[in-house]
Design an enzyme around this catalytic site. Structure first.
Site, PDB file in Angstrom:
ATOM      1  N   HIS A 231      84.623 -59.957  15.281  1.00  0.00           N
ATOM      2  CA  HIS A 231      84.839 -58.647  16.248  1.00  0.00           C
ATOM      3  C   HIS A 231      83.455 -57.784  16.126  1.00  0.00           C
ATOM      4  O   HIS A 231      82.496 -57.861  16.904  1.00  0.00           O
ATOM      5  CB  HIS A 231      85.305 -57.946  15.948  1.00  0.00           C
ATOM      6  CG  HIS A 231      85.408 -56.404  16.469  1.00  0.00           C
ATOM      7  ND1 HIS A 231      84.920 -56.148  18.076  1.00  0.00           N
ATOM      8  CD2 HIS A 231      84.219 -55.154  16.285  1.00  0.00           C
ATOM      9  CE1 HIS A 231      85.039 -55.395  18.551  1.00  0.00           C
ATOM     10  NE2 HIS A 231      84.478 -53.900  17.683  1.00  0.00           N
TER      11      HIS A 231
ATOM     12  N   ILE B 144      79.286 -53.569   9.960  1.00  0.00           N
ATOM     13  CA  ILE B 144      79.853 -54.312   8.967  1.00  0.00           C
ATOM     14  C   ILE B 144      81.103 -54.849   8.940  1.00  0.00           C
ATOM     15  O   ILE B 144      81.954 -54.689   9.581  1.00  0.00           O
ATOM     16  CB  ILE B 144      80.776 -53.062   8.151  1.00  0.00           C
ATOM     17  CG1 ILE B 144      79.092 -52.065   7.738  1.00  0.00           C
ATOM     18  CG2 ILE B 144      80.736 -53.846   6.098  1.00  0.00           C
ATOM     19  CD1 ILE B 144      79.877 -50.659   6.378  1.00  0.00           C
TER      20      ILE B 144
END
Length: 164
Positions: free
Chosen positions: A95, A89
């Site tokens: 990242h 998510i």
């Protein structure tokens, strides 16, 4: 005009009897991953894959999926296909992009290098709500569709293709 329905058109004629399927899943975002794994297993079973022919292992996160899938396929050469399941998510940093890209490329390489189908069961969602909906447990009044069903069908179809 017919309404567009996103996703794989399910095949009613898939017979997974005799197939051995590996499921490798993450423990990261486990509240979303668990229903996906459950949907995958239920679909495999309904297509004739026996419980003893479904091997389930877990790893910490999505970045670990390619390595684990590769090692487990080496350790279990009788496996006909691997389904690698995780949920990413997007957050406020880069990242997400790095992990999603590395995981997807890594899993594709495992499949090509091993000669065994590796199904990409990694959700890459922009919001938690999108992830819950794709696991069939939506929180906004719409349950959504459990993509584990599609991944199981893809694994059976590709395993059968690989046996021809």
């Amino acid at each position: 005009m017919a309404e567009f329905e996103k996703g794989v058109v399910p095949r009613k004629d898939l017979n997974g009897a005799g197939l051995r399927i590996l499921i490798v899943h993450t423990r990261w975002n486990l509240s979303i991953v668990d229903p996906l794994v459950k949907g995958t297993i239920e679909t495999l079973r309904s297509a004739g894959v026996t419980a003893e022919n479904i091997l389930v292992r877990d790893v910490p996160g999505a970045f670990e999926l390619p390595f684990a899938s590769q090692q487990l396929l080496r350790q279990h050469p009788d496996v006909d296909a691997c389904i690698s399941i995780g949920v990413l998510i997007k957050g406020s940093t880069m990242h997400f992009e790095y992990i999603a890209d590395s995981t997807c490329h890594g899993l594709m390489r495992v499949g090509l290098d091993s000669g065994k189908p590796v199904v990409l069961g990694v959700l890459t969602c922009l919001t938690e709500d999108q992830a819950f909906e794709r696991a069939g447990i939506g929180r906004q009044g719409h349950a959504g569709h459990n993509h584990g069903i599609d991944w199981a069908q893809a694994a059976i179809e590709m395993a059968l293709l690989n046996k021809k």
